[in-house]
Design a protein around this motif. Structure first.
Motif, short mmCIF file in Angstrom:
data_model
loop_
_atom_site.label_atom_id
_atom_site.label_comp_id
_atom_site.label_asym_id
_atom_site.label_seq_id
_atom_site.Cartn_x
_atom_site.Cartn_y
_atom_site.Cartn_z
N GLY A 5 0.91 -1.25 -0.01
CA GLY A 5 0.14 -0.03 0.01
C GLY A 5 0.94 1.24 0.04
N ILE A 6 0.42 2.30 -0.78
CA ILE A 6 1.42 3.50 -0.81
C ILE A 6 0.53 4.41 -0.15
CG2 ILE A 6 1.99 5.16 -2.54
CD1 ILE A 6 2.74 3.50 -4.63
N ILE A 7 1.47 5.20 0.73
CA ILE A 7 0.93 6.39 1.42
C ILE A 7 1.56 7.40 0.84
CG2 ILE A 7 1.07 7.40 3.75
CD1 ILE A 7 1.14 4.53 5.18
N GLY A 8 0.90 8.28 0.49
CA GLY A 8 1.33 9.46 -0.26
C GLY A 8 1.73 8.93 -2.10
N PHE A 21 6.31 -1.87 -8.15
CA PHE A 21 5.64 -2.62 -7.34
C PHE A 21 4.89 -3.92 -7.94
CE2 PHE A 21 6.38 1.05 -4.75
CZ PHE A 21 7.05 0.51 -3.80
N LYS A 22 4.03 -3.63 -9.19
CA LYS A 22 3.65 -4.80 -9.88
C LYS A 22 4.08 -5.46 -10.68
CE LYS A 22 -1.29 -2.65 -9.98
NZ LYS A 22 -1.94 -4.21 -9.71
N LYS A 23 5.53 -5.03 -11.12
CA LYS A 23 6.30 -5.68 -11.95
C LYS A 23 7.26 -6.51 -11.35
CE LYS A 23 5.88 -2.28 -15.65
NZ LYS A 23 6.63 -1.17 -16.59
N VAL A 24 7.78 -6.37 -10.21
CA VAL A 24 8.72 -7.17 -9.54
C VAL A 24 7.99 -8.54 -9.02
CG1 VAL A 24 10.01 -7.61 -7.36
CG2 VAL A 24 10.01 -5.11 -8.66
N ALA A 25 8.68 -9.47 -9.17
CA ALA A 25 8.10 -10.85 -8.72
C ALA A 25 7.68 -11.01 -7.26
CB ALA A 25 9.15 -12.03 -9.29
N ASP A 26 6.56 -11.67 -6.95
CA ASP A 26 6.22 -11.72 -5.85
C ASP A 26 5.94 -10.32 -5.01
OD1 ASP A 26 6.61 -14.60 -5.92
OD2 ASP A 26 8.70 -14.46 -5.26
N SER A 27 5.30 -9.53 -5.97
CA SER A 27 5.24 -8.22 -5.18
C SER A 27 3.90 -7.70 -6.05
CB SER A 27 6.33 -7.21 -5.56
OG SER A 27 5.79 -6.03 -5.08
N ASP A 28 3.02 -7.08 -5.34
CA ASP A 28 1.69 -6.42 -5.91
C ASP A 28 1.41 -5.18 -5.24
OD1 ASP A 28 -0.22 -6.16 -7.74
OD2 ASP A 28 -1.51 -7.50 -7.00
N LEU A 29 1.15 -3.99 -6.18
CA LEU A 29 0.45 -2.97 -5.37
C LEU A 29 -1.04 -3.06 -5.42
CD1 LEU A 29 0.79 -0.15 -4.47
CD2 LEU A 29 0.88 0.78 -6.72
N ILE A 65 -3.25 -5.57 2.99
CA ILE A 65 -1.73 -5.24 2.79
C ILE A 65 -0.75 -5.81 3.85
CG2 ILE A 65 -2.17 -3.40 1.18
CD1 ILE A 65 -1.16 -1.49 3.38
N ASN A 66 0.42 -6.08 3.38
CA ASN A 66 1.50 -6.32 4.57
C ASN A 66 2.75 -5.62 4.61
OD1 ASN A 66 2.77 -7.57 2.23
ND2 ASN A 66 1.99 -9.74 2.64
N LYS A 87 1.65 -1.55 13.77
CA LYS A 87 0.60 -2.54 13.35
C LYS A 87 1.48 -3.60 12.72
CE LYS A 87 -3.05 0.57 12.38
NZ LYS A 87 -2.61 1.70 13.33
N GLY A 88 2.75 -3.97 12.61
CA GLY A 88 3.42 -4.88 12.32
C GLY A 88 3.66 -4.97 10.43
N PHE A 89 3.61 -3.96 9.89
CA PHE A 89 3.84 -3.76 8.58
C PHE A 89 5.17 -3.62 8.33
CE2 PHE A 89 -0.54 -2.49 8.74
CZ PHE A 89 -1.27 -3.20 7.76
N ASN A 90 5.81 -4.45 7.23
CA ASN A 90 7.05 -3.94 6.68
C ASN A 90 7.02 -2.56 6.08
OD1 ASN A 90 8.27 -6.00 7.67
ND2 ASN A 90 8.10 -7.35 5.81
N VAL A 91 7.99 -1.88 6.18
CA VAL A 91 7.99 -0.29 5.50
C VAL A 91 9.16 -0.11 4.62
CG1 VAL A 91 8.12 2.09 6.43
CG2 VAL A 91 6.83 0.47 7.67
N TYR A 92 8.98 0.83 3.75
CA TYR A 92 9.74 1.20 2.65
C TYR A 92 9.51 2.61 2.69
CZ TYR A 92 12.31 1.97 -1.97
OH TYR A 92 13.02 2.43 -2.64
N VAL A 93 10.60 3.46 3.05
CA VAL A 93 10.30 4.80 3.27
C VAL A 93 11.16 5.69 2.52
CG1 VAL A 93 11.81 4.83 5.16
CG2 VAL A 93 10.21 6.87 5.18
#
Length: 323
Positions: A5-8, A21-29, A65-66, A87-93
């Motif tokens: 999930g994108i914030i912003g 995020f939709k093009k990388v394997a094992d990843s979806d937006l 989302i996770n 909340k236990g979400f992994n984060v990319y900032v």
């Protein structure tokens, strides 16, 4: 599957990161959020994202989302990251990770306290052009590095900066400073990536033109523990005809030259002189996102940790003390 999930979902996510995020394997937006609901909906429709929200908490609670990608202005990075981590979400900032080192240290403490993971968007670490520079350094193509000279001189409205309705990048309460805080993290992080742990650093900043609330001229030096000295000059009030973006890495056998926001690497020694032009990935963060997905799946290391970003923000703070 890493379900993002994108914030912003603003400008930086349109091409540089969002579609990847939709093009990388094992990843979806899965979902996007923006406080302006109409813009969030528009983004979702254009990028084929099934869910959109105007509130981050609602998205994290309902979207399934996770992991979250925080791409807001830096003033809200800490708040959103703390909330997501709790909340236990992994984060990319996005970079800069925060407005200052104190906020970065608070984020670091939250990561260490919980079980979720966090990676910082210093994506040039995964871009082939900058990996070529690392290869040249690792192979000692120019010998032992003695000094690095960084020059980033731009006009008052740099073409490197995306146009926005509100130029929050020159409002310190939102960005932490000015254009330096927006552009220099890419440059200084690569210095940390190439040369390791710094021993000491200092600098100063001033507002020469007084055209915005932020300082527009920054100078700084870093001494690394391996003896490499980095000198940097950032000025955002020069004539358009005098703009420059260069990095020169000077060694005992020659030098490497490249721009941080360009597409070539050249090197010259006593025996050779070469240059390579690169075609950057369509979505320039995609190589980094591939590494992040592997890290979130426990299949690889963290490509850029919050610990490293704390050091970077300490350097930025040291360079921007008004004098």
């Amino acid at each position: 599957m890493i379900k993002w999930g994108i914030i912003g979902c603003g400008d930086v996510t349109e091409l540089k990161s969002g579609p990847a995020f939709k093009k990388v394997a094992d990843s979806d937006l899965i979902a996007v959020m923006r406080r302006d609901a109409a813009k969030a909906e528009d983004y979702a429709q254009r990028h084929n994202v099934s869910k959109w929200y105007s509130d981050a908490n609602t998205m994290m609670s309902e979207a399934g989302i996770n992991a979250v990608y925080i791409a807001t202005p830096p003033s809200s990075h800490l708040e959103y990251a703390l909330n997501a981590l709790e909340k236990g979400f992994n984060v990319y900032v996005e970079k800069p990770v925060t407005r200052n080192a104190a906020e970065a240290k608070a984020m670091d403490a939250a990561v260490k306290k919980g079980n979720a993971k966090l990676t910082v968007a210093h994506y040039r670490r995964a871009v082939p052009m900058f990996l070529k520079v690392k290869e040249l350094l690792d192979n000692k193509t120019v010998g032992d590095v003695r000094t690095v000279q960084i020059r980033m001189w731009q006009s008052r409205k740099p073409k490197l900066i995306a146009d926005t309705a509100t130029n929050w990048r020159v409002l310190p309460e939102f960005s932490g400073g000015g254009y330096f805080h927006d552009l220099a993290p890419h440059q200084l992080d690569l210095m940390l990536y190439y040369f390791g742990e710094p021993e000491k650093y200092h600098g100063f900043s001033l507002n020469q033109s007084a055209s915005t609330p932020a300082d527009d001229h920054v100078c700084g030096e870093i001494l690394f523990k391996n003896g490499v000295v980095v000198n940097g000059s950032w000025c955002f009030n020069v004539a358009e005809s005098l703009t420059t973006d260069t990095c020169e890495i000077i060694g005992t056998k020659g030098k490497i030259t490249f721009p941080f926001f360009g597409n070539y690497v050249s090197w010259k020694t006593d025996t050779e002189e070469e240059a390579i032009t690169f075609q950057h990935p369509q979505h320039i963060q995609q190589p980094m996102i591939e590494k992040i997905v592997a890290y979130f799946k426990n299949e690889g290391p963290n490509p850029c940790s919050i610990d490293e970003a704390v050091v970077l923000m300490d350097i930025i703070d040291a360079f921007t003390i008004p004098k």
